[in-house]
Design an enzyme around this catalytic site. Structure first.
Site, PDB file in Angstrom:
ATOM      1  N   LYS A  44       0.752  -1.257   0.064  1.00 42.91           N
ATOM      2  CA  LYS A  44       0.013   0.096   0.114  1.00 42.91           C
ATOM      3  C   LYS A  44       0.782   1.244  -0.196  1.00 42.91           C
ATOM      4  O   LYS A  44       1.902   1.264   0.678  1.00 42.91           O
ATOM      5  CB  LYS A  44      -0.824   0.145   1.215  1.00 42.91           C
ATOM      6  CG  LYS A  44      -2.181  -1.051   1.261  1.00 42.91           C
ATOM      7  CD  LYS A  44      -3.065  -0.800   2.290  1.00 42.91           C
ATOM      8  CE  LYS A  44      -4.149  -1.889   2.250  1.00 42.91           C
ATOM      9  NZ  LYS A  44      -5.150  -1.568   3.313  1.00 42.91           N
ATOM     10  N   GLU A  62       1.943 -11.277  21.209  1.00 42.23           N
ATOM     11  CA  GLU A  62       2.419 -12.604  21.949  1.00 42.23           C
ATOM     12  C   GLU A  62       2.322 -13.911  20.829  1.00 42.23           C
ATOM     13  O   GLU A  62       1.633 -13.815  19.876  1.00 42.23           O
ATOM     14  CB  GLU A  62       1.697 -12.840  23.192  1.00 42.23           C
ATOM     15  CG  GLU A  62       0.057 -12.969  22.919  1.00 42.23           C
ATOM     16  CD  GLU A  62      -0.492 -13.002  24.313  1.00 42.23           C
ATOM     17  OE1 GLU A  62      -0.041 -13.671  25.196  1.00 42.23           O
ATOM     18  OE2 GLU A  62      -1.591 -12.593  24.655  1.00 42.23           O
ATOM     19  N   TYR A  92       1.478  -1.895  35.107  1.00 42.31           N
ATOM     20  CA  TYR A  92       0.275  -0.836  35.293  1.00 42.31           C
ATOM     21  C   TYR A  92      -0.108  -0.582  36.555  1.00 42.31           C
ATOM     22  O   TYR A  92      -0.489   0.556  37.080  1.00 42.31           O
ATOM     23  CB  TYR A  92      -0.983  -1.243  34.312  1.00 42.31           C
ATOM     24  CG  TYR A  92      -0.594  -1.804  33.124  1.00 42.31           C
ATOM     25  CD1 TYR A  92       0.403  -1.492  32.246  1.00 42.31           C
ATOM     26  CD2 TYR A  92      -1.519  -2.571  32.345  1.00 42.31           C
ATOM     27  CE1 TYR A  92       0.603  -1.741  30.984  1.00 42.31           C
ATOM     28  CE2 TYR A  92      -1.099  -3.136  31.186  1.00 42.31           C
ATOM     29  CZ  TYR A  92      -0.207  -2.792  30.472  1.00 42.31           C
ATOM     30  OH  TYR A  92       0.274  -3.098  29.252  1.00 42.31           O
ATOM     31  N   GLU A 121       9.667 -11.750  37.451  1.00 39.97           N
ATOM     32  CA  GLU A 121       9.055 -12.976  37.992  1.00 39.97           C
ATOM     33  C   GLU A 121       9.937 -14.363  37.599  1.00 39.97           C
ATOM     34  O   GLU A 121      11.004 -14.140  37.245  1.00 39.97           O
ATOM     35  CB  GLU A 121       7.705 -13.166  36.910  1.00 39.97           C
ATOM     36  CG  GLU A 121       8.054 -12.942  35.519  1.00 39.97           C
ATOM     37  CD  GLU A 121       6.703 -12.984  34.927  1.00 39.97           C
ATOM     38  OE1 GLU A 121       6.707 -13.384  33.371  1.00 39.97           O
ATOM     39  OE2 GLU A 121       5.927 -12.224  35.057  1.00 39.97           O
ATOM     40  N   HIS A 166       2.610 -16.520  31.124  1.00 42.98           N
ATOM     41  CA  HIS A 166       3.448 -16.095  30.026  1.00 42.98           C
ATOM     42  C   HIS A 166       4.144 -17.048  29.395  1.00 42.98           C
ATOM     43  O   HIS A 166       4.572 -17.883  30.241  1.00 42.98           O
ATOM     44  CB  HIS A 166       4.556 -14.973  30.845  1.00 42.98           C
ATOM     45  CG  HIS A 166       3.957 -13.834  31.131  1.00 42.98           C
ATOM     46  ND1 HIS A 166       3.325 -12.876  30.578  1.00 42.98           N
ATOM     47  CD2 HIS A 166       4.416 -13.066  32.304  1.00 42.98           C
ATOM     48  CE1 HIS A 166       3.095 -11.794  31.131  1.00 42.98           C
ATOM     49  NE2 HIS A 166       3.571 -11.794  32.274  1.00 42.98           N
TER      50      HIS A 166
END
Length: 676
Positions: A79, A133, A196, A246, A289
């Site tokens: 495009k 993801e 967050y 983590e 995750h």
């Protein structure tokens, strides 16, 4: 100074200068490590989007432009024209020449993302951010192999919320904008939802944020904690640092070592507070995750906490406490922000010191990353490659040999151990990394044999087993292959196997259908399989847990289990609705949780980023109506539309208990669980 000539960034002199960041270079050859400075985005950053005309990219671009991000155009293959009043070009190279971007945000589906990332690297875009993801791990390893050969492009992701400068009003990602406030705290995080929560906490505390880097929860992150810490160290806008980690990998340990050295060399170091999720993660399971699992030889969450504590980092057990933690640290360090602040009701709560536990996690029993085949199937795959493999007879010393992901080197590696008994504290699992595109250097085989303590007569058969494992690993897109073998009559005989394959390759591209067909769903937990159909990650936790948890986001879900345990509660499950939870997925989550007879109360802990608080509240009401709920439910809704959500819960007339403070919600949940 840096300038643009022919679409390529050029260094002038010996210093790479970006606003407030100082990194010196020398006559040495530049490498990927020298692209760290590209992370410092701000008002100066010119941004393009790949997949610009797509629905998600369009919606995100509108929000980001309104917020102040300098988006100068985008790329959609095939495009040319305009979109949102900005130029659309067909290739990234053309965009580099005409738009001179400093960064690109890649907003395409997982099966398209690898090609888009590679195109951006080949065009030498300084900062490449991938939010998707489920990108196949072998595609990511190939990309890292490319990154190591160049010094122009810095990669963030995959599976990352992106980077956002609250001060510079530059957002490249999908972070919830209402949570952010220009300020003095730099944040680096694996988990989107936990970041967050940290952002909201520093906003409520009046501190605000300078730069927030979401490294993402992928197996192999393009940018890690140390990379971000280097930025924050030299950033005049950043006075304090928050680190959110983590389980999975050793990046937190690398950060602890860097922080220890930083505090030694700096007269007045910037204070650092941190949180590590997954203290109570289910052994051998992938906790939402893609990268939240522990490979042999990797550290668990308590060890990561201990290393960070020893480096002088102040640990908390819930992200809502990070604002007060940083405020206290800044005050005691003399770096207190001059801006006005509104304190949270509660003071700083630090996590108890954690005793160092066993540093090696052996995962032969249950480790799986979506597709984990039975041992008999794994042995069949080896026999097809000419390897002597059968069930262990009880004779011979068992050793371990395999191929897995080396997260430190961002590549595959051979893993080897001279023993397989997890009770032996001296066991050493050693990694031998190799380049994804070049393969293992034959010279390394001798070192592997020495580490395995093999007899002279068995060394000649080792290359055959290694070659078979690497061939299987590469061709069938495995993420972890482990074998247990013994020496027998001068040969190596495999007597056990633990094989895990990356099913993202099947889900996103339909590759490896033959391997995927080996899955035996009938042998899996039916509730977990049921949840998977709706995009929900549900893991039933062992023991006598009586609290059902319903959370959006893998990191926040892990942390919810941890924080409940710290408060004296016992979670019955881990449940991640996903970052884009809807009313329907909330209802489906309730259905799954209610099938566990141990559950006496359900704790809904939602942080509204992409997920809207009122939507979640309506989902809870829908579940009550359609499922004829009898159990009490405690609801904590924070973030986007939190007031609307809380109001819906309060006015429902149903047996719901609404809170905005986590500790109060947890206390009520535990009280109700003990009454059941």
């Amino acid at each position: 100074m840096a300038s643009w000539q022919g679409g390529t960034r050029v260094l002038r002199g010996s210093t790479w200068s970006r606003k407030h960041v100082r990194f010196s270079t020398s006559s040495r050859r530049l490498s990927y490590a020298d692209t760290v400075a590209n992370l410092k985005i701000g008002t100066h950053t010119r941004v393009i989007f790949q997949g610009f005309t797509g629905r998600q990219a369009t919606a995100n671009a509108k929000e980001s432009i309104a917020w102040g991000t300098n988006i100068v155009g985008g790329v959609t293959p095939g495009k040319n024209g305009e979109h949102l009043g900005l130029p659309v070009l067909s290739t990234v190279r053309e965009a580099m020449e005409k738009l001179r971007p400093d960064a690109t945000g890649i907003y395409v589906a997982a099966h398209q993302a690898p090609a888009a990332i590679e195109e951006a690297i080949e065009a030498e875009v300084p900062l490449v951010i991938a939010v998707a993801e489920h990108i196949p791990i072998h595609d990511i390893m190939r990309i890292h192999s490319m990154l190591k050969t160049q010094s122009k492009s810095r990669f963030v992701g995959a599976n990352a919320p992106g980077i956002i400068s609250a001060i510079g009003k530059c957002r490249i990602g999908f972070q919830p904008l209402p949570c952010f406030m220009p300020g003095r705290i730099g944040i680096i995080a694996k988990s989107g939802t936990l970041s967050y929560e940290a952002v909201a906490s520093t906003t409520r505390s009046g501190l605000g944020q300078s730069l927030c880097i979401g490294m993402g929860g992928d197996v192999l992150a393009g940018t890690n904690f140390v990379d971000a810490l280097k930025i924050f160290e030299h950033d005049d806008d950043t006075e304090g640092i928050i680190l959110i980690g983590e389980i999975g990998g050793e990046a937190e340990l690398d950060a602890a070592e860097w922080i220890r050295e930083y505090r030694k060399r700096t007269p007045n170091p910037k204070p650092i507070s941190a949180l590590i999720a997954g203290v109570h993660a289910a052994p051998g399971r992938v906790m939402g995750h893609a990268g939240a699992f522990t490979l042999p030889g990797e550290s668990d969450a308590p060890r990561k906490i201990k290393h960070l504590q020893d480096a002088g980092v102040i640990m908390v057990n819930h992200p809502s406490k990070l604002g007060d933690s940083m405020k206290s640290l800044l005050g005691s360090s003399g770096r207190a922000s001059s801006g006005p602040g509104v304190s949270q009701r509660r003071g700083i709560h630090t996590l108890r010191r954690v005793q160092l536990q066993n540093t090696i996690r052996w995962s032969h029993a249950e480790q799986r990353r979506n597709l984990y085949i039975h041992e008999d199937q794994a042995l069949d795959l080896l026999r097809e490659r000419g390897i002597n493999a059968s069930v262990y007879s009880g004779r011979g010393r068992k050793r371990m040999l395999g191929v897995a992901v080396d997260r430190a080197n961002l590549s595959p590696c051979v893993i080897a151990s001279p023993a397989t008994d997890p009770d032996q504290p001296h066991i050493e699992v050693k990694k031998f990394p190799f380049d994804y595109r070049k393969g293992l250097d034959p010279i390394r085989v001798a070192a592997i044999a020495q580490h395995l303590q093999l007899g002279e007569s068995s060394k000649d058969s080792l290359p055959k087993l290694i070659d078979a494992l690497i061939d299987l690993y590469m061709k069938k897109e495995a993420f972890q292959l482990e074998t247990m073998f013994v020496e027998r009559l001068g040969e190596l005989k495999v007597v056990g196997a633990n094989f895990g394959f990356d099913d993202a390759a099947f889900r996103s591209t339909k590759r490896q259908q033959d391997v995927h067909a080996l899955r035996r769903i009938k042998d899996e937990d039916p509730q977990e399989v049921e949840a998977e159909k709706d995009g929900i990650v549900y893991i039933k936790l062992a023991g006598d847990g009586n609290i059902g948890t319903l959370v959006n986001g893998a990191g926040l879900a892990m942390n919810t289990v941890d924080a409940l345990a710290d408060a004296g509660g016992k979670a019955a499950n881990f449940l991640d609705t996903g970052g884009k939870a809807t009313s329907e997925t909330v209802k489906k989550s309730f259905q799954v949780i209610l099938q566990d007879p141990r559950v006496k109360v359900i704790f809904v802990n939602i942080f509204g980023g992409l997920t809207l608080g009122d939507m979640i509240a309506n989902g809870i009401l829908l579940a009550f109506k359609e499922l004829e709920m009898r159990l009490p439910v405690v609801v904590r809704i924070r973030g986007t539309n939190e007031e609307e959500g809380q109001k819906i819960i309060a006015n429902s007339g149903l047996p719901l208990h609404a809170f905005d403070d986590f500790e109060e919600a947890a206390a009520k949940t535990i009280e109700l669980a003990n009454q059941g």
